[in-house]
Scaffold this active site. Structure first.
Site, PDB file in Angstrom:
ATOM      1  N   THR A  13       0.807  -1.214   0.000  1.00  0.00           N
ATOM      2  CA  THR A  13       0.000   0.000   0.000  1.00  0.00           C
ATOM      3  C   THR A  13       0.843   1.268   0.000  1.00  0.00           C
ATOM      4  OG1 THR A  13      -0.146   0.109   2.406  1.00  0.00           O
ATOM      5  CG2 THR A  13      -1.824  -1.203   1.276  1.00  0.00           C
ATOM      6  N   ASP A  14       0.153   2.368  -0.309  1.00  0.00           N
ATOM      7  CA  ASP A  14       0.783   3.676  -0.183  1.00  0.00           C
ATOM      8  C   ASP A  14       0.481   4.225   1.207  1.00  0.00           C
ATOM      9  OD1 ASP A  14      -1.841   4.604  -0.262  1.00  0.00           O
ATOM     10  OD2 ASP A  14      -1.707   5.300  -2.332  1.00  0.00           O
ATOM     11  N   LEU A  15       0.797   5.472   1.452  1.00  0.00           N
ATOM     12  CA  LEU A  15       0.604   6.051   2.782  1.00  0.00           C
ATOM     13  C   LEU A  15      -0.854   6.100   3.230  1.00  0.00           C
ATOM     14  CD1 LEU A  15       3.182   8.976   2.645  1.00  0.00           C
ATOM     15  CD2 LEU A  15       3.345   6.850   3.945  1.00  0.00           C
ATOM     16  N   SER A  16      -1.782   6.044   2.265  1.00  0.00           N
ATOM     17  CA  SER A  16      -3.201   6.107   2.625  1.00  0.00           C
ATOM     18  C   SER A  16      -3.802   4.727   2.874  1.00  0.00           C
ATOM     19  CB  SER A  16      -3.989   6.844   1.543  1.00  0.00           C
ATOM     20  OG  SER A  16      -3.986   6.097   0.342  1.00  0.00           O
ATOM     21  N   VAL A  18      -3.997   2.352   0.594  1.00  0.00           N
ATOM     22  CA  VAL A  18      -4.557   1.857  -0.664  1.00  0.00           C
ATOM     23  C   VAL A  18      -3.448   1.145  -1.438  1.00  0.00           C
ATOM     24  CG1 VAL A  18      -5.517   2.600  -2.897  1.00  0.00           C
ATOM     25  CG2 VAL A  18      -6.328   3.647  -0.771  1.00  0.00           C
TER      26      VAL A  18
END
Length: 139
Positions: A13-16, A18
Protein backbone atom coordinates in the site's frame (compact mmCIF):
# COMPACT_ATOMS: atom_id res chain seq x y z
CA UNK A 1 -10.32 -20.44 -15.02
CA UNK A 2 -7.77 -20.37 -12.24
CA UNK A 3 -8.22 -18.61 -8.91
CA UNK A 4 -5.68 -17.47 -6.34
CA UNK A 5 -6.05 -15.46 -3.14
CA UNK A 6 -3.79 -12.56 -2.22
CA UNK A 7 -3.70 -10.89 1.20
CA UNK A 8 -2.85 -7.18 1.17
CA UNK A 9 0.00 -6.23 3.50
CA UNK A 10 1.40 -2.80 4.39
CA UNK A 11 4.15 -3.29 1.82
CA UNK A 12 1.48 -3.35 -0.92
CA UNK A 13 0.00 0.00 0.00
CA UNK A 14 0.78 3.68 -0.18
CA UNK A 15 0.60 6.05 2.78
CA UNK A 16 -3.20 6.11 2.62
CA UNK A 17 -3.48 2.32 2.96
CA UNK A 18 -4.56 1.86 -0.66
CA UNK A 19 -2.82 -0.71 -2.86
CA UNK A 20 -0.25 0.98 -5.07
CA UNK A 21 -1.31 0.66 -8.72
CA UNK A 22 1.70 -1.33 -9.97
CA UNK A 23 1.07 -4.09 -7.43
CA UNK A 24 -2.00 -5.18 -9.38
CA UNK A 25 0.42 -6.23 -12.14
CA UNK A 26 2.18 -8.52 -9.65
CA UNK A 27 -1.13 -10.09 -8.69
CA UNK A 28 -1.98 -10.63 -12.35
CA UNK A 29 1.43 -12.23 -12.89
CA UNK A 30 0.86 -14.61 -10.01
CA UNK A 31 -2.54 -15.47 -11.48
CA UNK A 32 -1.01 -16.22 -14.91
CA UNK A 33 1.68 -18.41 -13.39
CA UNK A 34 -0.81 -20.41 -11.34
CA UNK A 35 -3.17 -20.66 -14.32
CA UNK A 36 -0.37 -22.25 -16.36
CA UNK A 37 0.55 -24.52 -13.46
CA UNK A 38 -3.10 -25.61 -13.13
CA UNK A 39 -2.98 -26.59 -16.81
CA UNK A 40 0.27 -28.56 -16.49
CA UNK A 41 2.39 -25.89 -18.19
CA UNK A 42 5.64 -25.56 -16.24
CA UNK A 43 7.59 -22.50 -17.34
CA UNK A 44 10.79 -24.08 -16.01
CA UNK A 45 10.52 -26.69 -18.78
CA UNK A 46 10.58 -23.93 -21.40
CA UNK A 47 13.39 -22.05 -19.63
CA UNK A 48 15.52 -25.20 -19.82
CA UNK A 49 14.99 -25.11 -23.59
CA UNK A 50 16.06 -21.46 -23.81
CA UNK A 51 12.53 -20.06 -24.15
CA UNK A 52 11.38 -17.32 -21.83
CA UNK A 53 8.09 -15.47 -21.84
CA UNK A 54 7.81 -11.69 -21.89
CA UNK A 55 4.84 -9.41 -21.39
CA UNK A 56 4.48 -7.11 -24.39
CA UNK A 57 1.28 -5.33 -23.51
CA UNK A 58 -0.96 -4.85 -20.51
CA UNK A 59 -4.31 -3.16 -20.46
CA UNK A 60 -5.71 -2.69 -16.97
CA UNK A 61 -8.78 -0.97 -15.63
CA UNK A 62 -8.78 0.16 -12.02
CA UNK A 63 -12.34 0.36 -10.74
CA UNK A 64 -12.12 0.47 -6.94
CA UNK A 65 -9.18 0.49 -4.54
CA UNK A 66 -7.96 -2.51 -2.62
CA UNK A 67 -6.87 -1.67 0.91
CA UNK A 68 -4.61 -2.93 3.64
CA UNK A 69 -5.68 -6.36 4.99
CA UNK A 70 -8.12 -7.08 2.15
CA UNK A 71 -8.21 -10.63 0.89
CA UNK A 72 -8.29 -10.48 -2.90
CA UNK A 73 -9.37 -13.17 -5.33
CA UNK A 74 -7.56 -13.11 -8.67
CA UNK A 75 -9.36 -14.99 -11.44
CA UNK A 76 -7.36 -15.70 -14.58
CA UNK A 77 -8.40 -17.13 -17.93
CA UNK A 78 -6.72 -17.74 -21.23
CA UNK A 79 -8.28 -15.29 -23.67
CA UNK A 80 -6.55 -16.12 -26.96
CA UNK A 81 -3.52 -17.71 -28.53
CA UNK A 82 -1.84 -17.25 -31.90
CA UNK A 83 1.46 -18.44 -33.34
CA UNK A 84 3.35 -15.68 -31.57
CA UNK A 85 1.21 -14.38 -28.74
CA UNK A 86 -0.93 -15.53 -25.86
CA UNK A 87 -3.37 -13.27 -24.00
CA UNK A 88 -4.60 -13.74 -20.45
CA UNK A 89 -7.61 -12.02 -18.91
CA UNK A 90 -7.66 -11.34 -15.17
CA UNK A 91 -10.20 -9.95 -12.75
CA UNK A 92 -9.41 -9.01 -9.17
CA UNK A 93 -12.16 -9.07 -6.56
CA UNK A 94 -12.22 -8.10 -2.90
CA UNK A 95 -13.56 -10.34 -0.13
CA UNK A 96 -17.05 -8.91 -0.70
CA UNK A 97 -17.04 -10.00 -4.35
CA UNK A 98 -16.66 -6.47 -5.75
CA UNK A 99 -14.58 -6.34 -8.95
CA UNK A 100 -11.73 -3.95 -8.19
CA UNK A 101 -9.69 -4.32 -11.33
CA UNK A 102 -9.60 -6.18 -14.60
CA UNK A 103 -7.11 -6.44 -17.37
CA UNK A 104 -5.52 -8.33 -20.23
CA UNK A 105 -1.84 -9.20 -20.53
CA UNK A 106 -0.29 -10.21 -23.85
CA UNK A 107 2.78 -12.42 -23.70
CA UNK A 108 5.25 -13.66 -26.32
CA UNK A 109 7.96 -16.31 -26.32
CA UNK A 110 11.51 -15.03 -26.52
CA UNK A 111 14.74 -16.80 -27.41
CA UNK A 112 16.85 -16.52 -24.28
CA UNK A 113 20.11 -16.18 -26.24
CA UNK A 114 19.07 -13.62 -28.86
CA UNK A 115 16.30 -11.77 -27.02
CA UNK A 116 14.16 -12.00 -30.14
CA UNK A 117 10.51 -12.97 -30.18
CA UNK A 118 9.91 -16.45 -31.56
CA UNK A 119 6.91 -18.60 -32.38
CA UNK A 120 5.25 -20.04 -29.31
CA UNK A 121 6.48 -23.60 -28.77
CA UNK A 122 4.17 -26.14 -30.40
CA UNK A 123 3.60 -28.04 -27.16
CA UNK A 124 2.45 -24.77 -25.56
CA UNK A 125 0.03 -23.87 -28.37
CA UNK A 126 -1.40 -27.39 -28.40
CA UNK A 127 -2.30 -27.11 -24.72
CA UNK A 128 -3.63 -23.58 -25.19
CA UNK A 129 -5.72 -24.60 -28.20
CA UNK A 130 -7.18 -27.46 -26.20
CA UNK A 131 -8.07 -25.09 -23.34
CA UNK A 132 -9.79 -22.77 -25.80
CA UNK A 133 -11.63 -25.68 -27.44
CA UNK A 134 -9.83 -25.28 -30.75
CA UNK A 135 -9.24 -28.28 -32.96
CA UNK A 136 -7.43 -28.51 -36.28
CA UNK A 137 -10.80 -28.31 -37.99
CA UNK A 138 -11.91 -25.07 -36.33
CA UNK A 139 -8.60 -23.39 -35.47
Amino acid sequence: MSTINVRIYYEDTDLSGVVYHSNYLKYMERGRTEYLRDHKIDLDDYHKEGVIFAVTEIKIQYRYPARYNDLLRVETELESVSSYQVAFRAEIFNQDGKCLSKGVAKVVAVDENTGNAIRLPEKFTKIADKILGKTENNA
